[in-house]
Design a protein around this motif. Structure first.
Motif, PDB file in Angstrom:
ATOM      1  N   UNK A 178       0.816  -1.211   0.000  1.00  0.00           N
ATOM      2  CA  UNK A 178       0.000   0.000   0.000  1.00  0.00           C
ATOM      3  C   UNK A 178       0.854   1.267   0.000  1.00  0.00           C
ATOM      4  N   UNK A 179       2.016   1.216   0.605  1.00  0.00           N
ATOM      5  CA  UNK A 179       2.938   2.358   0.539  1.00  0.00           C
ATOM      6  C   UNK A 179       3.295   2.666  -0.908  1.00  0.00           C
ATOM      7  N   UNK A 180       3.625   1.633  -1.681  1.00  0.00           N
ATOM      8  CA  UNK A 180       4.014   1.824  -3.081  1.00  0.00           C
ATOM      9  C   UNK A 180       2.850   2.290  -3.950  1.00  0.00           C
ATOM     10  N   UNK A 181       1.617   2.115  -3.456  1.00  0.00           N
ATOM     11  CA  UNK A 181       0.449   2.594  -4.197  1.00  0.00           C
ATOM     12  C   UNK A 181       0.390   4.120  -4.206  1.00  0.00           C
ATOM     13  N   UNK A 182       0.885   4.747  -3.129  1.00  0.00           N
ATOM     14  CA  UNK A 182       0.771   6.195  -2.977  1.00  0.00           C
ATOM     15  C   UNK A 182       2.114   6.924  -3.051  1.00  0.00           C
ATOM     16  N   UNK A 183       3.203   6.193  -3.131  1.00  0.00           N
ATOM     17  CA  UNK A 183       4.527   6.804  -3.162  1.00  0.00           C
ATOM     18  C   UNK A 183       5.380   6.122  -4.214  1.00  0.00           C
ATOM     19  N   UNK A 184       6.435   6.815  -4.634  1.00  0.00           N
ATOM     20  CA  UNK A 184       7.407   6.159  -5.482  1.00  0.00           C
ATOM     21  C   UNK A 184       8.069   5.031  -4.697  1.00  0.00           C
ATOM     22  N   UNK A 185       8.455   3.942  -5.364  1.00  0.00           N
ATOM     23  CA  UNK A 185       9.106   2.835  -4.637  1.00  0.00           C
ATOM     24  C   UNK A 185      10.368   3.305  -3.912  1.00  0.00           C
ATOM     25  N   UNK A 186      10.537   2.833  -2.694  1.00  0.00           N
ATOM     26  CA  UNK A 186      11.716   3.141  -1.894  1.00  0.00           C
ATOM     27  C   UNK A 186      12.320   1.835  -1.382  1.00  0.00           C
ATOM     28  N   UNK A 187      13.625   1.865  -1.139  1.00  0.00           N
ATOM     29  CA  UNK A 187      14.271   0.713  -0.526  1.00  0.00           C
ATOM     30  C   UNK A 187      13.810   0.606   0.916  1.00  0.00           C
ATOM     31  N   UNK A 188      13.383  -0.601   1.305  1.00  0.00           N
ATOM     32  CA  UNK A 188      12.911  -0.826   2.666  1.00  0.00           C
ATOM     33  C   UNK A 188      13.579  -2.059   3.257  1.00  0.00           C
ATOM     34  N   UNK A 189      13.799  -1.989   4.559  1.00  0.00           N
ATOM     35  CA  UNK A 189      14.247  -3.148   5.323  1.00  0.00           C
ATOM     36  C   UNK A 189      13.267  -3.357   6.474  1.00  0.00           C
ATOM     37  N   UNK A 190      13.311  -4.562   7.028  1.00  0.00           N
ATOM     38  CA  UNK A 190      12.366  -4.919   8.084  1.00  0.00           C
ATOM     39  C   UNK A 190      13.084  -5.725   9.150  1.00  0.00           C
ATOM     40  N   UNK A 191      12.664  -5.537  10.398  1.00  0.00           N
ATOM     41  CA  UNK A 191      13.195  -6.333  11.507  1.00  0.00           C
ATOM     42  C   UNK A 191      12.161  -6.338  12.624  1.00  0.00           C
TER      43      UNK A 191
ATOM     44  N   UNK B 135      15.701   7.245   2.143  1.00  0.00           N
ATOM     45  CA  UNK B 135      15.513   8.424   1.294  1.00  0.00           C
ATOM     46  C   UNK B 135      14.036   8.780   1.120  1.00  0.00           C
ATOM     47  N   UNK B 136      13.327   8.834   2.241  1.00  0.00           N
ATOM     48  CA  UNK B 136      11.906   9.207   2.239  1.00  0.00           C
ATOM     49  C   UNK B 136      11.776  10.529   2.982  1.00  0.00           C
ATOM     50  N   UNK B 137      11.615  11.624   2.223  1.00  0.00           N
ATOM     51  CA  UNK B 137      11.695  12.957   2.794  1.00  0.00           C
ATOM     52  C   UNK B 137      10.337  13.551   3.162  1.00  0.00           C
ATOM     53  N   UNK B 138       9.267  13.067   2.538  1.00  0.00           N
ATOM     54  CA  UNK B 138       7.963  13.628   2.855  1.00  0.00           C
ATOM     55  C   UNK B 138       7.361  12.955   4.080  1.00  0.00           C
ATOM     56  N   UNK B 139       6.231  13.484   4.513  1.00  0.00           N
ATOM     57  CA  UNK B 139       5.561  12.892   5.657  1.00  0.00           C
ATOM     58  C   UNK B 139       4.808  11.626   5.270  1.00  0.00           C
ATOM     59  N   UNK B 140       4.573  10.791   6.263  1.00  0.00           N
ATOM     60  CA  UNK B 140       3.826   9.550   6.054  1.00  0.00           C
ATOM     61  C   UNK B 140       2.382   9.762   6.509  1.00  0.00           C
TER      62      UNK B 140
ATOM     63  N   UNK C 162      -2.533   4.887   5.278  1.00  0.00           N
ATOM     64  CA  UNK C 162      -1.921   3.554   5.201  1.00  0.00           C
ATOM     65  C   UNK C 162      -2.644   2.571   6.120  1.00  0.00           C
ATOM     66  N   UNK C 163      -2.877   2.978   7.371  1.00  0.00           N
ATOM     67  CA  UNK C 163      -3.593   2.105   8.308  1.00  0.00           C
ATOM     68  C   UNK C 163      -4.986   1.762   7.788  1.00  0.00           C
TER      69      UNK C 163
END
Length: 204
Positions: A104-117, A129-134, A139-140
């Motif tokens: 859903x993030x990629x639906x509203x934003x350009x693709x960004x590199x993401x990691x998860x833990x 490199x995500x400079x705008x607000x979320x 998203x929720x």
């Protein structure tokens, strides 16, 4: 070696045949024909459980084989594997939540590199490199709508897809239906320079 957890991560107990074993210093090292245990990694909480009633001390993957270290001596040729349900389902919820967030993030934003833990029992998503607000509410709202709709989640060759909505890369385990997450909640966001960290949970 058949890695049952890749396609059927909700299976918590199976029988497996011992291919080879080595006993040393009160530990047995097992190579099995199939397994529900995931190799230890830096992303998910390590699986816990037992093989033939003996505590599993570690899981390691080498050359495509998943090797099991067990406390004590295993002598049988066929063994029963049993997983700790709480650990497996916590991993499943958070890894699946990450997949839905990314779709859903990629639906509203350009693709960004993401990691998860997983940190302190919560999911942590690192967006580079995500400079705008979320837009947390957006998203929720989208993720929880998908959860309530009980949509099918397809996973194949490291790709997780919500048919008709989107897909993303996820080499982790994942549920096959969205309703199994129950809910998705962003708890906090942190920013460092141009990067953002999103803390979330899927447990009420």
């Amino acid at each position: 070696m058949i890695k049952i957890y890749e396609q059927f991560p909700e299976i918590l107990s199976i029988k497996s045949r011992v291919i080879s074993k080595n006993y040393d210093k009160n530990k047995t090292y097992l190579n099995l024909d199939r397994t529900i245990f995931m190799p230890n990694n830096d992303v998910l909480t390590n699986d816990k459980g037992f093989i033939d009633g003996k505590k599993v001390l570690g899981i390691e993957e080498k050359n495509g084989k998943v090797l099991h270290t067990v406390e004590g001596k295993i002598s049988r040729r066929e063994v029963v594997l049993s997983l700790d349900r709480e650990v497996r389902y916590k991993n499943l919820k958070l890894a699946s939540g990450f997949s839905l967030f990314r779709i859903f993030f990629d639906t509203y934003n350009l693709p960004h590199k993401m990691d998860f833990a997983i940190e302190d029992g919560k999911g942590a998503i690192f967006i580079e490199d995500f400079r705008q607000g979320l837009d947390r509410d957006l998203i929720e709202g989208q993720i929880n709508y998908a959860i309530d709709a009980g949509l099918k989640i397809e996973k194949s060759n490291g790709i997780v897809e919500l048919p008709g909505i989107g897909k993303t890369i996820n080499n982790l385990i994942c549920f096959d239906r969205t309703y199994k997450l129950k809910f998705f909640k962003i708890l906090d966001t942190e920013r460092t320079d141009s990067n953002m960290k999103v803390i979330f949970d899927c447990d009420k």
